[in-house]
Motif scaffolding. Structure first.
Motif, PDB file in Angstrom:
ATOM      1  N   PRO A 139     -61.913  10.944   5.853  1.00 17.29           N
ATOM      2  CA  PRO A 139     -61.819   9.488   5.734  1.00 17.29           C
ATOM      3  C   PRO A 139     -61.215   9.089   4.392  1.00 17.29           C
ATOM      4  CG  PRO A 139     -64.087  10.201   5.426  1.00 17.29           C
ATOM      5  CD  PRO A 139     -63.306  11.421   5.814  1.00 17.29           C
ATOM      6  N   SER A 140     -60.831   7.821   4.281  1.00 16.22           N
ATOM      7  CA  SER A 140     -60.192   7.363   3.034  1.00 16.22           C
ATOM      8  C   SER A 140     -61.220   6.948   1.990  1.00 16.22           C
ATOM      9  CB  SER A 140     -59.256   6.194   3.334  1.00 16.22           C
ATOM     10  OG  SER A 140     -60.014   5.129   3.908  1.00 16.22           O
ATOM     11  N   HIS A 141     -62.457   6.711   2.421  1.00 13.85           N
ATOM     12  CA  HIS A 141     -63.492   6.270   1.491  1.00 13.85           C
ATOM     13  C   HIS A 141     -64.842   6.848   1.901  1.00 13.85           C
ATOM     14  CE1 HIS A 141     -66.726   3.589   0.019  1.00 13.85           C
ATOM     15  NE2 HIS A 141     -65.990   3.583  -1.079  1.00 13.85           N
ATOM     16  N   ALA A 142     -65.681   7.141   0.899  1.00 16.01           N
ATOM     17  CA  ALA A 142     -67.044   7.604   1.193  1.00 16.01           C
ATOM     18  C   ALA A 142     -67.998   7.016   0.169  1.00 16.01           C
ATOM     19  CB  ALA A 142     -67.108   9.129   1.141  1.00 16.01           C
ATOM     20  N   ARG A 143     -69.228   6.790   0.614  1.00 14.37           N
ATOM     21  CA  ARG A 143     -70.252   6.392  -0.356  1.00 14.37           C
ATOM     22  C   ARG A 143     -70.536   7.562  -1.294  1.00 14.37           C
ATOM     23  NH1 ARG A 143     -76.434   4.176   0.896  1.00 14.37           N
ATOM     24  NH2 ARG A 143     -76.977   3.786  -1.304  1.00 14.37           N
ATOM     25  N   VAL A 144     -70.539   8.774  -0.725  1.00 16.62           N
ATOM     26  CA  VAL A 144     -70.757   9.967  -1.533  1.00 16.62           C
ATOM     27  C   VAL A 144     -69.941  11.117  -0.958  1.00 16.62           C
ATOM     28  CG1 VAL A 144     -72.858  10.599  -0.230  1.00 16.62           C
ATOM     29  CG2 VAL A 144     -72.485  11.570  -2.490  1.00 16.62           C
ATOM     30  N   VAL A 145     -69.283  11.863  -1.838  1.00 19.18           N
ATOM     31  CA  VAL A 145     -68.616  13.106  -1.451  1.00 19.18           C
ATOM     32  C   VAL A 145     -69.420  14.267  -2.027  1.00 19.18           C
ATOM     33  CG1 VAL A 145     -66.565  14.545  -1.730  1.00 19.18           C
ATOM     34  CG2 VAL A 145     -66.317  12.101  -1.290  1.00 19.18           C
ATOM     35  N   ILE A 146     -69.885  15.135  -1.152  1.00 21.41           N
ATOM     36  CA  ILE A 146     -70.613  16.342  -1.561  1.00 21.41           C
ATOM     37  C   ILE A 146     -69.609  17.487  -1.573  1.00 21.41           C
ATOM     38  CG2 ILE A 146     -72.459  17.956  -0.936  1.00 21.41           C
ATOM     39  CD1 ILE A 146     -73.719  15.502   0.625  1.00 21.41           C
ATOM     40  N   ILE A 147     -69.500  18.155  -2.725  1.00 15.55           N
ATOM     41  CA  ILE A 147     -68.511  19.236  -2.860  1.00 15.55           C
ATOM     42  C   ILE A 147     -69.242  20.568  -2.743  1.00 15.55           C
ATOM     43  CG2 ILE A 147     -66.757  20.257  -4.363  1.00 15.55           C
ATOM     44  CD1 ILE A 147     -66.518  17.478  -5.724  1.00 15.55           C
ATOM     45  N   GLY A 148     -69.000  21.282  -1.648  1.00 14.21           N
ATOM     46  CA  GLY A 148     -69.615  22.591  -1.452  1.00 14.21           C
ATOM     47  C   GLY A 148     -70.503  22.629  -0.220  1.00 14.21           C
ATOM     48  N   GLY A 149     -70.236  23.599   0.644  1.00 12.83           N
ATOM     49  CA  GLY A 149     -70.943  23.684   1.924  1.00 12.83           C
ATOM     50  C   GLY A 149     -71.831  24.909   2.032  1.00 12.83           C
ATOM     51  N   GLY A 150     -72.489  25.263   0.928  1.00 18.56           N
ATOM     52  CA  GLY A 150     -73.558  26.254   1.026  1.00 18.56           C
ATOM     53  C   GLY A 150     -74.850  25.577   1.449  1.00 18.56           C
ATOM     54  N   VAL A 151     -75.942  26.298   1.351  1.00 19.92           N
ATOM     55  CA  VAL A 151     -77.214  25.748   1.825  1.00 19.92           C
ATOM     56  C   VAL A 151     -77.615  24.510   1.023  1.00 19.92           C
ATOM     57  CG1 VAL A 151     -78.714  27.211   0.376  1.00 19.92           C
ATOM     58  CG2 VAL A 151     -79.535  26.392   2.611  1.00 19.92           C
ATOM     59  N   GLY A 155     -71.317  23.085  -5.868  1.00 25.84           N
ATOM     60  CA  GLY A 155     -70.284  24.114  -5.842  1.00 25.84           C
ATOM     61  C   GLY A 155     -70.770  25.533  -6.002  1.00 25.84           C
ATOM     62  N   GLY A 156     -72.086  25.754  -6.159  1.00 26.86           N
ATOM     63  CA  GLY A 156     -72.570  27.119  -6.315  1.00 26.86           C
ATOM     64  C   GLY A 156     -71.897  27.800  -7.488  1.00 26.86           C
ATOM     65  N   SER A 178     -69.827  30.330   3.093  1.00 27.76           N
ATOM     66  CA  SER A 178     -68.966  31.485   2.817  1.00 27.76           C
ATOM     67  C   SER A 178     -68.982  31.952   1.365  1.00 27.76           C
ATOM     68  CB  SER A 178     -67.517  31.184   3.233  1.00 27.76           C
ATOM     69  OG  SER A 178     -66.988  30.130   2.438  1.00 27.76           O
ATOM     70  N   GLY A 179     -69.707  31.248   0.477  1.00 24.81           N
ATOM     71  CA  GLY A 179     -69.770  31.675  -0.919  1.00 24.81           C
ATOM     72  C   GLY A 179     -70.897  32.652  -1.158  1.00 24.81           C
ATOM     73  N   THR A 180     -72.107  32.128  -1.355  1.00 17.96           N
ATOM     74  CA  THR A 180     -73.281  32.966  -1.617  1.00 17.96           C
ATOM     75  C   THR A 180     -74.282  32.934  -0.469  1.00 17.96           C
ATOM     76  OG1 THR A 180     -73.113  32.725  -4.013  1.00 17.96           O
ATOM     77  CG2 THR A 180     -75.288  33.206  -3.155  1.00 17.96           C
ATOM     78  N   THR A 181     -74.408  31.778   0.189  1.00 21.52           N
ATOM     79  CA  THR A 181     -75.481  31.592   1.184  1.00 21.52           C
ATOM     80  C   THR A 181     -75.474  32.679   2.245  1.00 21.52           C
ATOM     81  OG1 THR A 181     -75.477  29.200   0.829  1.00 21.52           O
ATOM     82  CG2 THR A 181     -76.412  30.003   2.909  1.00 21.52           C
ATOM     83  N   TRP A 182     -74.306  33.047   2.740  1.00 22.39           N
ATOM     84  CA  TRP A 182     -74.249  33.947   3.900  1.00 22.39           C
ATOM     85  C   TRP A 182     -74.873  35.310   3.633  1.00 22.39           C
ATOM     86  CZ3 TRP A 182     -71.418  38.607   4.321  1.00 22.39           C
ATOM     87  CH2 TRP A 182     -70.625  38.917   3.210  1.00 22.39           C
ATOM     88  N   HIS A 183     -74.840  35.755   2.366  1.00 22.86           N
ATOM     89  CA  HIS A 183     -75.373  37.103   2.096  1.00 22.86           C
ATOM     90  C   HIS A 183     -76.714  37.067   1.373  1.00 22.86           C
ATOM     91  CE1 HIS A 183     -74.348  36.994  -2.199  1.00 22.86           C
ATOM     92  NE2 HIS A 183     -73.122  36.614  -1.900  1.00 22.86           N
ATOM     93  N   ALA A 184     -77.337  35.886   1.261  1.00 17.65           N
ATOM     94  CA  ALA A 184     -78.646  35.805   0.592  1.00 17.65           C
ATOM     95  C   ALA A 184     -79.681  36.588   1.382  1.00 17.65           C
ATOM     96  CB  ALA A 184     -79.063  34.353   0.457  1.00 17.65           C
ATOM     97  N   ALA A 185     -80.722  37.039   0.682  1.00 19.28           N
ATOM     98  CA  ALA A 185     -81.760  37.840   1.348  1.00 19.28           C
ATOM     99  C   ALA A 185     -82.692  36.978   2.195  1.00 19.28           C
ATOM    100  CB  ALA A 185     -82.566  38.615   0.299  1.00 19.28           C
ATOM    101  N   GLY A 186     -82.770  35.681   1.883  1.00 20.71           N
ATOM    102  CA  GLY A 186     -83.555  34.792   2.735  1.00 20.71           C
ATOM    103  C   GLY A 186     -85.054  34.872   2.532  1.00 20.71           C
TER     104      GLY A 186
END
Length: 814
Positions: free
Chosen positions: A5-17, A210-211, A44-52
């Motif tokens: 979109p052209s405008h957002a109330r908030v942009v979150i940068i980074g799609g980890g957990v 951004g992790g 695809s950064g750190t979350t996918w390989h975390a031990a959980g």
């Protein structure tokens, strides 16, 4: 192609957990126009390989509250979103192989009970019943947490993302943020690239999730986010016949953790000397990537693990995994509004506990963003605690070698970081070191914590019992109580406020009355709108239009940021002048005698009463003395410009020799202030502690014009107190108190100690803590019997609402 979109109330940068959690919680609060941009694919950064691993207990009450919330959330996410999170409460066991570690985990167990976490101390034999594969040789004790668990990190993140989408948030993958547009102290939007396509999205605010890219994203936004990626190793075995669900197992003395996963064993390591990664930046195409194996680095951990769990010797290794995770300089994550900008939020740097932290961190940050105030005290993780220099890449590289391993190191009281030291030095640094100072570090400052005797090793020898400096601190403590001591307070923050509106501005931001004569010192708090304490400072009027605000060393930036954010229309200039002056505290019954030996000025009550400052000659130089105290004795803080600091130190030290003056350190200051019942910001008083319940109502002047928090103070006066700050002294002189020990009132846990130290004059360990008192008179609170739980043992304690040492403050006013 682009769906941005052209405008957002908030942009979150980074799609980890973390980013997915923030999007989930903001959309749950009803926010529209929430956009999450992920450079590659989610996780695809750190979350996918975390031990959980998902544990409830953290080092403080609020961090524990957030961890508990995470596991409760993950327990319900699958039902809400239909995405399997793999979350199961399999319990966890932590074993101790030394007596020191046993004390640590048993103290943690006592703390857990105070925080409402179910915990059980168990014997080595009971460990074996729950974990038959373990070799219990050398196991001294263990704790078991029934509700701890584990989960599938990637699916937890994907479930949060789906929950966010279901409420209208846009989660957009394969879209990198390439730059961030700024105007003054605000960002206005972000530039993005999706394949060959580029564009711009206007944003009311951004969140840096951004992790391990968080430092780089922070720089684009004009903010400091200190963190560094390190290599993190684990192995997964081949399937082991007959292996069923087991509790998560931690063996911190061998730097190892274990979890059963689908019939295989995962063994991970937090080794003491870690390997920082990507000093030249993270590769642009990094996505679900592994780092090269380093079997030599992991081998010592594996050798110990094969001894500890013999079945590993028979099991083949299916996967040797090395993936990067980001670590911060103090092992606490970064959350909150960045101090340099007014609409840049941060949630990054999760130090390998991102899965268990993400739910709570996303919830807390979202509430903060929604309400404009912290929902409760988040000082442990508030990004404001980070000093500007801590963004230095060389510093982060050196410190990150240590911080990874500190997760499983012994968490001894007063333990000092060993790496990246010596960066901030006071003007007296060399003088103190030459005289046996043992340095500690706070906010990068090297500070003398105690002084070694001739022939004594000038270094810490850590323990949970009496440490090697116990007697040294007692001698320093008694010197200040009975004679005279001198210590360096140069690291304390000094913020100058000047301008034609300086008086009116301070009267708005602070609870005290600053309409005072030149030279008057006001002890005061800056309050939030709930009456909680944002800062605990002294304010000295230097002239008609200038004041000096003195803050704790650790909160200088946070306090300055709070002041700047509340300037409004006031005409004032705020300047950090911390490094411009050295400060020597001269304290004790003979402090006046010492100052009169080196200065022609008059230090009598007539000229320089308690709570006033004056300009003086000292030796051949000039200084300003503030007659205040944090140790509960007659004394002065001597402020001297950095260029003359060496001369003034030598002058005082030489004159002090005739009086048997003793150099003292920060540990002495802490033990003296707790005897006097003085509060410590960050422990005893925080943003969620009401100023009246903290016992600081004397410093709040509601009769003056309106100020931040005034209505909350008036409301509390009318409604009455729910809690009172109480001082405790153990009747047995042997046990030691640090903080977080449970308080028992008439046999029931009612709270915990917010701080603890040893009262060398009073002859026992002293603690401060809040006790519920709704509808009670002070006499009712004191009519009960009190005990403090020290490592599972209840110790009787005397309780007092007044300072046990010099309750009428006669000593400071003589």
């Amino acid at each position: 192609m682009a769906n941005v979109p052209s405008h957002a109330r908030v942009v979150i940068i980074g799609g980890g957990v973390i980013g997915c959690s923030v999007a989930y919680h903001l959309s749950k609060l009803g926010w529209k126009d929430v956009v999450l941009l992920e450079r590659k694919q989610l996780t695809s950064g750190t979350t996918w390989h975390a031990a959980g691993l998902i544990a409830q207990l953290r080092a403080t009450k609020n961090m524990t509250k957030l961890a508990k919330y995470s596991q409760e959330l993950y327990g319900s996410l699958e039902e809400e979103t239909g995405v399997a999170t793999g979350f199961k409460r399999c319990g966890s066991i932590t074993v101790a192989l030394t007596e020191e570690r046993r004390e640590e985990i048993y103290r943690q167990a006592a703390m857990a009970r105070a925080f409402g976490v179910e915990v059980e101390e168990i014997s080595p034999q009971e460990v074996l019943k729950r974990y038959e594969h373990l070799n219990i040789d050398g196991v001294k004790g263990a704790v078991y947490l029934d509700k701890d668990g584990q989960g599938d990190p990637a699916n937890i993140a994907l479930a949060l993302a789906k929950g966010a989408r279901q409420r209208g948030a846009k989660v957009i993958e394969q879209t990198a943020v390439t730059s961030i547009a700024k105007e003054g102290r605000r960002v206005t939007g972000v530039d993005w690239q999706q394949g060959d396509e580029t564009g711009h999205i206007k944003a009311d605010m951004i969140v840096n999730c951004g992790g391990m890219w968080g430092h780089e994203v922070g720089k684009m936004a004009g903010t400091n986010v200190p963190l560094h990626a390190c290599e993190h190793f684990y192995i997964v075995t081949e399937a082991i016949s007959g292996l069923s669900q087991l509790p998560v197992l931690r063996v911190p003395d061998e730097c190892a953790y274990y979890k059963e996963d689908a019939g295989k064993m995962l063994l991970g390591a937090f080794e003491p000397n870690a390997k920082p990664w990507a000093m030249d930046g993270i590769p642009k195409d990094f996505e679900f990537d592994q780092l090269p194996e380093d079997f030599d680095h992991f081998e010592p951990i594996l050798e110990a693990a094969v001894e500890r769990m013999p079945m590993l010797a028979e099991a083949g290794i299916h996967t040797f995994f090395n993936g990067p995770e980001s670590f911060t300089p103090d092992d606490a994550y970064h959350l909150g509004l960045a101090p340099e900008m007014d609409n840049v939020w941060v949630a990054a740097g999760f130090n390998s506990i991102g899965i268990q932290s993400a739910g709570g961190a996303g919830m807390a940050l979202s509430q903060w963003m929604d309400e404009g105030e912290k929902p409760f005290d988040l000082g442990d993780v508030d990004i404001n605690r980070m000093q500007p220099f801590q963004g230095n890449k060389t510093y982060l590289f050196e410190r990150s070698k240590e911080t990874l391993g500190l997760l499983y190191a012994d968490h001894f009281p007063y333990r000092q970081k060993a790496t990246a030291r010596g960066i901030r030095r006071t003007p007296f640094h060399n003088h103190l070191q030459e005289r046996g100072a043992v340095m500690g570090e706070l906010a990068g400052w090297e500070r003398a914590n105690w002084f070694a005797r001739d022939g004594q090793e000038a270094e810490y020898q850590y323990s949970w019992k009496r440490q090697n400096f116990f007697d040294n601190v007692r001698d320093e403590h008694m010197a200040v109580r009975q004679n005279v001591g001198m210590y360096d307070m140069s690291s304390f923050g000094k913020i100058r406020v000047e301008g034609r509106d300086a008086e009116a501005y301070l009267n708005y931001i602070g609870g005290g009355d600053y309409s005072v004569p030149v030279g008057k010192i006001v002890y005061t708090q800056f309050l939030n709108r709930r009456g909680g304490i944002e800062a605990d400072v002294t304010v000295t009027r230097l002239s008609e239009h200038a004041y000096l605000v003195v803050t704790p060393a650790a909160t200088r930036l946070a306090d300055e940021t709070w002041m700047r954010r509340n300037i409004g229309g006031f005409n004032v200039v705020i300047t950090d002048v911390t490094a411009g002056e050295g400060v020597l505290a001269v304290m004790g019954p003979k402090s006046r005698e010492l100052l009169q030996k080196v200065s022609p000025n008059d230090f009598s009550n007539d000229v320089n009463p308690f709570g006033t400052a004056q300009e003086i000659e000292i030796g051949m130089g000039l200084a300003r003395v503030h007659r205040v105290t944090y140790v509960g004795e007659l004394g002065w803080e001597v402020y001297v410009s950095a260029d003359q600091a060496g001369h003034v130190f030598e002058t005082l030290a030489e004159a002090g020799a005739d009086l048997d003056m003793r150099l003292c350190g920060m540990h002495m200051m802490d033990s003296c202030r707790i005897e006097k019942g003085f509060r410590h910001f960050g422990h005893d008083i925080t943003s969620e502690d009401h100023v009246l319940e903290a016992g600081l109502g004397f410093a709040v002047k509601t009769a003056k014009a309106d100020f931040i928090g005034r209505q909350a103070v008036l409301d509390k006066k009318e409604a009455g107190l729910d809690m009172r700050m109480v001082q405790f002294k153990l009747t047995d002189p042997e046990p030691l108190l640090y903080h977080n020990e449970p308080i028992l009132r008439d046999g029931e846990i009612v709270g915990y100690l917010t701080s603890g130290s040893y009262g060398h004059h009073l002859g026992g360990a002293i603690g401060l803590g809040y006790v519920p008192c709704k509808g009670e008179e002070p006499a009712d609170v004191l009519a009960s019997t009190y005990e403090i739980d020290v490592m599972g043992t209840r110790v009787k304690a005397e309780a007092s609402l007044k300072p046990m040492y010099d309750p009428t403050s006669e000593r400071v006013k003589v």
